[in-house]
Design a protein around this motif. Structure first.
Motif, PDB file in Angstrom:
ATOM      1  N   ALA A 213      34.063  45.239  40.039  1.00  0.00           N
ATOM      2  CA  ALA A 213      34.140  46.395  39.146  1.00  0.00           C
ATOM      3  C   ALA A 213      35.477  47.106  39.268  1.00  0.00           C
ATOM      4  CB  ALA A 213      32.995  47.362  39.434  1.00  0.00           C
ATOM      5  N   SER A 214      36.070  47.135  40.458  1.00  0.00           N
ATOM      6  CA  SER A 214      37.354  47.816  40.637  1.00  0.00           C
ATOM      7  C   SER A 214      38.470  47.088  39.887  1.00  0.00           C
ATOM      8  CB  SER A 214      37.683  47.916  42.124  1.00  0.00           C
ATOM      9  OG  SER A 214      36.699  48.667  42.804  1.00  0.00           O
ATOM     10  N   LYS A 215      38.525  45.778  40.003  1.00  0.00           N
ATOM     11  CA  LYS A 215      39.530  45.009  39.270  1.00  0.00           C
ATOM     12  C   LYS A 215      39.318  45.113  37.768  1.00  0.00           C
ATOM     13  CE  LYS A 215      40.274  41.665  43.004  1.00  0.00           C
ATOM     14  NZ  LYS A 215      40.216  40.240  43.389  1.00  0.00           N
ATOM     15  N   VAL A 316      41.268  52.123  40.465  1.00  0.00           N
ATOM     16  CA  VAL A 316      40.693  51.290  41.517  1.00  0.00           C
ATOM     17  C   VAL A 316      40.010  52.142  42.576  1.00  0.00           C
ATOM     18  CG1 VAL A 316      41.181  49.539  43.260  1.00  0.00           C
ATOM     19  CG2 VAL A 316      42.414  49.502  41.087  1.00  0.00           C
ATOM     20  N   HIS A 317      40.778  52.992  43.259  1.00  0.00           N
ATOM     21  CA  HIS A 317      40.221  53.782  44.351  1.00  0.00           C
ATOM     22  C   HIS A 317      39.245  54.840  43.836  1.00  0.00           C
ATOM     23  CE1 HIS A 317      43.087  51.857  47.008  1.00  0.00           C
ATOM     24  NE2 HIS A 317      44.079  52.218  46.207  1.00  0.00           N
ATOM     25  N   GLY A 318      39.546  55.433  42.707  1.00  0.00           N
ATOM     26  CA  GLY A 318      38.631  56.420  42.137  1.00  0.00           C
ATOM     27  C   GLY A 318      37.312  55.798  41.733  1.00  0.00           C
ATOM     28  N   GLN A 319      37.378  54.601  41.157  1.00  0.00           N
ATOM     29  CA  GLN A 319      36.151  53.915  40.772  1.00  0.00           C
ATOM     30  C   GLN A 319      35.311  53.581  41.994  1.00  0.00           C
ATOM     31  OE1 GLN A 319      35.229  50.541  41.336  1.00  0.00           O
ATOM     32  NE2 GLN A 319      33.398  50.619  40.033  1.00  0.00           N
ATOM     33  N   TRP A 320      35.953  53.086  43.056  1.00  0.00           N
ATOM     34  CA  TRP A 320      35.212  52.714  44.266  1.00  0.00           C
ATOM     35  C   TRP A 320      34.603  53.950  44.936  1.00  0.00           C
ATOM     36  CZ3 TRP A 320      35.822  54.144  49.369  1.00  0.00           C
ATOM     37  CH2 TRP A 320      35.090  53.412  50.299  1.00  0.00           C
ATOM     38  N   PHE A 321      35.364  55.028  45.041  1.00  0.00           N
ATOM     39  CA  PHE A 321      34.867  56.228  45.697  1.00  0.00           C
ATOM     40  C   PHE A 321      33.728  56.850  44.894  1.00  0.00           C
ATOM     41  CE2 PHE A 321      34.989  60.828  46.485  1.00  0.00           C
ATOM     42  CZ  PHE A 321      34.811  60.838  47.864  1.00  0.00           C
ATOM     43  N   GLY A 322      33.870  56.896  43.575  1.00  0.00           N
ATOM     44  CA  GLY A 322      32.802  57.452  42.744  1.00  0.00           C
ATOM     45  C   GLY A 322      31.526  56.633  42.821  1.00  0.00           C
TER      46      GLY A 322
END
Length: 345
Positions: A213-215, A316-322
């Motif tokens: 999902a991040s990619k 990337v990082h925002g998607q993973w953290f959320g």
């Protein structure tokens, strides 16, 4: 009829030599006969191609016409036949060029399914991270600053005696080990579900369930989408990609509840063994599965919403953290909502 006329002309051409020249000259001296011969021959050849007359309009053939005219005019195709042929050739050439251009610009989309190792949870890196997270989860609450008081009352003596009690380090250790076993079981169950999906569903569906999902969020950010559309697409992709993880957690937790309700001996908290060996255990198991399902649904939905909002900060990082934050907050919010609505969970 056209075939009959063609046969008559053929028989005429096979007359004896004495009258051959005269018959041939007589046949071709009249322009109408010459036109009829040409039309008859062409119609016979076209009819021999296997296309019936009633179906020629389906293939774009409008037939032949004969020019009934005076001498000096020859029969042929319809007026404007050259333009028709040129237009047809132009259309064919344009369609070929468009197909070639469409192939290079819009190539066939591939759906590669990259399966991770079945026991990837027991790898050095993953297992180390899981172990550290589990031990910190249960041992950090023990490291708390002691409250400092300046009063010299009798309550201080009681507080001092309570603080000097030995700290229980065994129970957090057992809980940490259980947490490690639970997380490794969830990851392994997900790998099993991924292989089942690849084997029993379409390639396109398996690719959507197994994609990173991040990619995918990073690729979508480069397409120049509007903010609502980008948020919706990231949330939808995260929902699909996170579904197998939530399903694996549901399966593992359900197996744990089966052990607690049907296999493990009843604890001392029960007033009697009837609560464990009676039909009430099925009701207890049903309530447990109901609560696990509700919490899993909340976790999946909030993880998707959190990923869509976090991707606005960073793809990337925002998607993973959320996604991680929504996954953790899902069960907590589910408990709060059901308590407010006074519903059992």
């Amino acid at each position: 009829m056209t075939v009959g006329v063609a046969l008559l002309l053929d028989l005429t051409s096979r007359l004896p030599r004495a009258g051959a020249s005269a018959a041939s000259a007589a046949a071709h001296s009249h322009p109408g006969l010459s036109a009829a011969a040409f039309a008859a021959t062409a119609a016979a050849a076209f009819s021999s191609s296997g296309v019936p007359l009633s179906a020629r309009h389906l293939f774009g053939f409008h037939g032949f016409t004969v020019a009934h005219c005076d001498a000096g005019t020859t029969a042929g195709w319809n007026d404007g036949s050259d333009e028709l042929v040129n237009e047809l050739n132009t259309k064919i050439l344009d369609s070929m060029q468009y197909a070639r251009k469409d192939y290079f610009h819009n190539t066939t989309k591939e759906y590669p399914s990259e399966l991770k190792p079945l026991f990837s949870a027991f790898g050095l890196k993953n297992f180390t991270i899981t172990t550290l997270r589990s031990f910190l989860l249960y041992y950090l609450p023990l490291i708390q600053p002691k409250p400092h008081t300046d009063s010299e009352d009798e309550d201080d003596d009681l507080l001092h005696d309570a603080q000097e009690k030995p700290v229980d380090l065994v129970t957090p250790f057992y809980n940490s080990v259980k947490q490690i076993m639970r997380e490794t079981s969830i990851v392994t169950t997900r790998r099993v579900l991924e292989r089942i999906v690849v084997r029993h569903v379409s390639q396109r569906t398996a690719w959507k369930l197994l994609k990173d999902a991040s990619k995918s969020s990073k690729r979508k950010a480069a397409r120049g989408m509007s903010t609502p559309q980008y948020t919706y697409c990231v949330a939808r992709t995260t929902f699909r990609a996170h579904a197998l993880g939530v399903s694996a957690a549901w399966v593992v937790q359900s197996i744990i509840e089966v052990y607690r309700c049907f296999i493990r001996k009843p604890s001392d908290d029960y007033e009697s063994d009837d609560q464990f060996f009676d039909m009430n255990k099925f009701r207890l198991f049903g309530r447990k599965i109901y609560g696990i399902t509700i919490k899993s649904c909340f976790s999946l939905v909030l993880a998707s919403v959190g990923a869509g909002i976090g991707a606005l900060v960073h793809p990337v990082h925002g998607q993973w953290f959320g996604c991680a934050l929504g996954d953790v907050a899902g069960p907590i919010i589910a408990i709060i909502v059901f308590e407010k609505m006074q519903l059992p969970l």
